[in-house]
Design a protein around this motif. Structure first.
Motif, PDB file in Angstrom:
ATOM      1  N   ASP A   1      -8.360  -2.016   2.386  1.00 17.49           N
ATOM      2  CA  ASP A   1      -7.390  -1.115   3.017  1.00 17.49           C
ATOM      3  C   ASP A   1      -7.832   0.335   2.911  1.00 17.49           C
ATOM      4  O   ASP A   1      -7.695   1.108   3.878  1.00 17.49           O
ATOM      5  N   ILE A   2      -8.352   0.725   1.745  1.00 20.44           N
ATOM      6  CA  ILE A   2      -8.787   2.112   1.569  1.00 20.44           C
ATOM      7  C   ILE A   2      -9.950   2.423   2.505  1.00 20.44           C
ATOM      8  O   ILE A   2     -10.014   3.500   3.113  1.00 20.44           O
TER       9      ILE A   2
ATOM     10  N   LEU B   1      -1.455  -5.523  -5.169  1.00 24.28           N
ATOM     11  CA  LEU B   1      -2.589  -5.854  -4.311  1.00 24.28           C
ATOM     12  C   LEU B   1      -3.800  -6.217  -5.155  1.00 24.28           C
ATOM     13  O   LEU B   1      -4.110  -5.498  -6.121  1.00 24.28           O
ATOM     14  N   PRO B   2      -4.506  -7.282  -4.790  1.00 21.09           N
ATOM     15  CA  PRO B   2      -5.781  -7.546  -5.473  1.00 21.09           C
ATOM     16  C   PRO B   2      -6.778  -6.448  -5.121  1.00 21.09           C
ATOM     17  O   PRO B   2      -6.708  -5.835  -4.046  1.00 21.09           O
TER      18      PRO B   2
ATOM     19  N   ILE C   1       0.821  -1.210   0.000  1.00 22.32           N
ATOM     20  CA  ILE C   1       0.000   0.000   0.000  1.00 22.32           C
ATOM     21  C   ILE C   1       0.855   1.260   0.000  1.00 22.32           C
ATOM     22  O   ILE C   1       0.354   2.371  -0.235  1.00 22.32           O
ATOM     23  N   ALA C   2       2.159   1.120   0.253  1.00 24.20           N
ATOM     24  CA  ALA C   2       3.043   2.293   0.323  1.00 24.20           C
ATOM     25  C   ALA C   2       3.066   3.052  -0.996  1.00 24.20           C
ATOM     26  O   ALA C   2       3.169   4.285  -1.019  1.00 24.20           O
TER      27      ALA C   2
ATOM     28  N   ILE D   1      -5.952   5.191  -7.632  1.00 17.29           N
ATOM     29  CA  ILE D   1      -5.398   4.371  -6.549  1.00 17.29           C
ATOM     30  C   ILE D   1      -5.040   2.988  -7.067  1.00 17.29           C
ATOM     31  O   ILE D   1      -3.970   2.436  -6.739  1.00 17.29           O
ATOM     32  N   ILE D   2      -5.903   2.415  -7.924  1.00 13.12           N
ATOM     33  CA  ILE D   2      -5.615   1.106  -8.500  1.00 13.12           C
ATOM     34  C   ILE D   2      -4.353   1.187  -9.358  1.00 13.12           C
ATOM     35  O   ILE D   2      -3.485   0.305  -9.315  1.00 13.12           O
ATOM     36  N   ALA D   3      -4.219   2.260 -10.141  1.00 13.43           N
ATOM     37  CA  ALA D   3      -3.035   2.419 -10.994  1.00 13.43           C
ATOM     38  C   ALA D   3      -1.770   2.552 -10.152  1.00 13.43           C
ATOM     39  O   ALA D   3      -0.715   2.022 -10.510  1.00 13.43           O
ATOM     40  N   ALA D   4      -1.865   3.297  -9.028  1.00 10.80           N
ATOM     41  CA  ALA D   4      -0.700   3.473  -8.160  1.00 10.80           C
ATOM     42  C   ALA D   4      -0.282   2.163  -7.516  1.00 10.80           C
ATOM     43  O   ALA D   4       0.913   1.865  -7.370  1.00 10.80           O
TER      44      ALA D   4
END
Length: 845
Positions: free
Chosen positions: A627-628, A619-620, A567-568, A611-614
């Motif tokens: 987490d979000i 992460l699935p 997640i970092a 966020i998905i792109a980052a």
């Protein structure tokens, strides 16, 4: 105990051993030699780990000084005349037991005290006490073992026969002891193995027959081996080593206890981390330091052997046919089979001679073992100096009274401070014989039996020892004059008998110390350590920001984990940039907004697609959504809308809690209806955007995530770990003189760390290293660590660290240099820096 390690050390160490043989509970303690007040750095490292309650000096008297150096004491009659001849002889004869002060003794003692945390305190406490002198109790010990606060081993003879010690000798039964007239290396070795009863005489090695010499030296080398090796017919003590309390009796020397055995009556040896395979030390040399290192190692870890070179070498040639060598080989082999690491060191032998000896032990042809040489055995035998790990250190505890758990109400705060609400329960002794002695008083009204109480708090962030004033461990409102408390090796330590007025007829329990203790958190501990030098240690502006972020995450472990895990990448994607182009932000991934303050920056606000792109493939999406949502609940992230102003065109973020039908522009304060013109795209409904908390944005924008990645790395390799980030050292005027990116306490080691994203310490790495050393000195750190996210540190930085480690005038133990690189990548490197050569080797795991 400090003793003179100069040319006459063979005599002085035997006198010191006699003193130790008459004190209960220590089995010889450890002995620290000095020459003209200088203590070897290796001995200071041993002292730091051993962590004595008291550092005492062996008292020199007219009698002992004249015995070893006749005429060496200058006695001045007045300002113009010194005594000599018969006049001097008569003067000395009347004062044989009177002490003689020697400035070198006190200089050496203070050096040892600085390396540990013995009982002492500064009056007043806090920062104002930093410039005041330390207050201590006992500073010297007589050859008869007379010094306050500890218990004489002779009380057990009194207890058994109810006679005054003057009327009954100690010990009360036959035992093995170093003969008074055995001097030289053999006399020292026997005295160290057995203890001493009769006052030592000045002498040389005893004139033993060849058979007796082989028996004694073989017994010394095999002591501690399994019975099938140690009880060989040729390895046994001789009759001259038997001491009798009365008329000589017939005894088998091999079956007798030693004098030291009487000093541990009612106690058992215990150690933390007993599953640790441990290590052994063999010191070969004829110096006081060689002897003292081996003696300390045996006392602390159960295995330590001192050998004079002439027991193994003849005219510079290693004699492999002697009994001593064969037993030494068996000892090394047996211990290596048990998984121990054997270190062989010497101040006398050359590196080539040491390597030859180790090669002899590593050679598999020397072992007649049907299974062959065990894997890895050769690597366990090293020609290296001693290390002094805090794992598996032996100490003596009262049988039946160690490991006692109790629950107590405490106050704990977010900074890690823990403070007892109620006093400590009475430290009672349950052993029958000891409990009886604990109720008796001596002629001065003090308890005959006195002991130390070790208290461990679970959990606790406090680094132990390191010279912290013991009064800092007393709870608020406690008087430092009622209890004698110190910061010990494993927690707080205090004396069993309380200070102050003790009235006759008081019940035993009322005479015992019952302090209310506290364990400061790591940041508070650092400030207390700085206070002792009239300085302060506090959070810097960046540190206060980190603490705010920590509160959002709940604890530092979770914070470090998230900034080091998958997640970092999402969290770092919120880092601002100077231009929109630098953000490389697609329209579907988010929007950039001006900060509008100072150096204008552009801050990204991400959509969930952004966020998905980052996150990429790390992460699935189900885990990412989980987490979000967790971040949203803890207000680490905020969900909201990006709305423009109809009047000034300012684009602003409105959190979901703030959105209404009419929203006021934060810049021009104009009201704006929530309609399609304000969000522009898409046409149907506005898109949700995500904002990272301002403190967390500041953390990632200033590379504050690098210390967190280091925190995660260190935590993953430690059983017990705590840390704080971004501290600064302030002098008396409040000026910052040094700063610290991370202060860690990992498995008893205090680590001061500098963590950088680029491997760069500025224009002057040497000046940066001076500040690192200043910080390490204040905190008595074990390691100075440099960490970077870059692949490696440049040679100039490595050289500057090595130079500062070797040239800085360290007042205490020299910390080790450590380099970590590649943080945040799959390949993290970890190296130790040799302070003398600047070379690097893999950090021991």
């Amino acid at each position: 105990m400090m003793f003179d390690g100069g040319p006459d050390w063979h005599y002085w160490v035997r006198v010191a051993l006699r003193a130790c043989s008459r004190v209960w509970g220590g089995r010889g303690f450890i002995l620290i030699p000095h020459q003209d007040g200088q203590v070897a750095p290796e001995m200071l490292r041993a002292v730091r780990t051993y962590d004595p309650d008291y550092v005492v000096t062996l008292e020199r008297t007219y009698g002992t000084t004249e015995a070893v150096r006749p005429g060496s004491v200058r006695i001045r009659f007045n300002e113009t005349r010194e005594l000599d001849g018969d006049e001097r002889t008569k003067f000395v004869a009347k004062r044989l037991d009177e002490p003689i002060d020697h400035p070198a003794d006190e200089k050496a003692r203070l050096a040892a005290v600085e390396a540990c945390a013995s009982y002492r305190r500064r009056p007043g406490g806090g920062r104002a006490a930093g410039g005041r002198e330390w207050m201590e109790g006992v500073t010297s010990c007589t050859a008869d073992g007379q010094f306050g606060h500890l218990t004489s081993a002779s009380v057990f003879a009194e207890s058994a026969y109810d006679l005054a010690v003057e009327r009954f000798p100690y010990p009360r039964e036959s035992c093995l002891a170093g003969p008074a007239d055995w001097g030289g290396t053999l006399g020292v070795a026997v005295a160290a193995a057995c203890g001493v009863v009769d006052f030592p005489q000045v002498g040389v090695d005893p004139a033993l027959s060849s058979h007796d010499f082989k028996s004694v030296t073989s017994w010394l080398v095999s002591n501690g081996l399994p019975s099938d090796l140690s009880r060989a017919s040729f390895a046994k003590p001789v009759q001259q080593m038997v001491w009798h309390p009365g008329a000589a009796l017939s005894h088998d020397p091999a079956r007798l206890p030693t004098v030291f055995d009487f000093t541990t009556t009612g106690t058992v040896p215990i150690a933390h981390d007993s599953d640790y395979p441990g290590q052994s030390l063999v010191c070969i040399g004829d110096s006081a330091v060689d002897f003292a290192l081996a003696f300390a190692h045996r006392r602390m870890y159960g295995q330590g052997l001192w050998l004079p070179p002439d027991w193994l070498w003849n005219d510079g040639v290693l004699n492999t046919s002697t009994k001593v060598f064969m037993l030494l080989r068996s000892s090394v082999y047996w211990q290596a089979r048990q998984g121990r690491e054997i270190r062989i060191t010497s101040s006398k032998l050359s590196a080539a001679e040491l390597d030859e000896l180790c090669d002899r032990f590593r050679d598999p042809t020397m072992y007649r073992d049907r299974d062959g040489q065990p894997e890895g055995l050769a690597e366990r035998i090293k020609s290296e100096s001693a290390s002094w790990p805090k794992k598996a250190v032996l100490y003596f505890a009262i049988a039946g009274d160690f490991g006692r758990d109790f629950a107590a109400p405490v106050n704990a705060d977010v900074n890690g401070d823990v403070e007892m609400v109620t006093p400590f329960p009475p430290p009672l002794v349950t052993d029958g014989m000891l409990a009886d002695l604990a109720t008796r008083l001596d002629r001065n009204g003090a308890a005959r039996l006195r002991w130390q109480v070790d208290v461990e708090f679970d959990p606790s962030e406090t680094p132990h020892g390191r010279g912290l004033d013991g009064s800092s461990l007393l709870a608020s409102g406690s008087s430092p004059f009622g209890e004698r408390v110190r910061s010990g090796r494993d927690g707080a330590t205090f004396e069993s008998e309380r200070l102050g007025l003790l009235m006759a007829g008081m019940p035993p329990g009322a005479r015992l110390t019952r302090p209310r203790l506290r364990m400061p958190g790591l940041a508070n501990w650092a400030n207390l350590m700085a206070n002792q030098h009239s300085n302060m240690m506090t959070f810097s502006a960046a540190g206060r920001q980190v603490e705010l972020v920590r509160e959002l995450w709940g604890d530092r472990a979770a914070l470090a984990t998230d900034f080091s895990g998958p997640i970092a990448a999402v969290l770092r994607r919120f880092r601002p940039a100077k231009t929109r182009q630098q953000l490389k932000l697609a329209e579907t991934d988010g929007v950039a907004m001006r900060t509008g303050a100072g150096d204008e920056l552009f801050e990204p606000y991400l959509t969930f697609d952004g966020i998905i792109a980052a996150a990429g493939d790390s992460l699935p999406i189900e885990r990412l959504r989980h987490d979000i949502d967790g971040f949203l609940r803890r207000r680490i992230l905020r969900r909201g809308l990006a709305l423009g102003c109809a009047r000034c065109s300012t684009l602003a973020f409105f959190a979901i809690d703030e959105v209404s039908q009419v929203n006021r522009c934060p810049r021009c304060l104009s009201p704006n209806d929530l309609d399609q013109a304000r969000w522009r795209k898409p046409w149907n409904e506005p898109t949700w955007y995500y904002d990272l908390h301002a403190a967390a944005r500041g953390l990632v924008s200033q590379n504050g995530d690098v210390p967190l990645m280091l925190s995660y790395y260190l935590r993953s390799a430690a059983r017990n770990y705590a840390d704080v980030a971004e501290l600064e050292l302030l002098d008396e005027a409040g000026k910052a003189t040094a700063e610290l990116d991370l202060l860690a306490h990992a498995d008893g080691q205090v680590i001061t760390a500098e963590a950088k994203r680029p491997a760069d310490l500025g224009k002057s790495p040497s000046a940066a290293m001076v500040k690192r050393a200043r910080m390490a000195e204040q905190l008595q750190a074990d390691q100075i660590l440099l960490a970077t996210a870059a692949p490696a540190w440049p040679p100039g930085v490595v050289a500057a660290l090595a130079k500062e480690l070797s040239e800085h005038p360290w007042k205490r133990v020299v910390p080790r240099g450590r380099l970590v690189a590649g943080l945040g990548t799959p390949k993290v490197t970890d190296f130790a820096v040799d302070a003398q050569t600047g070379t690097t080797t893999p950090w021991p795991q």
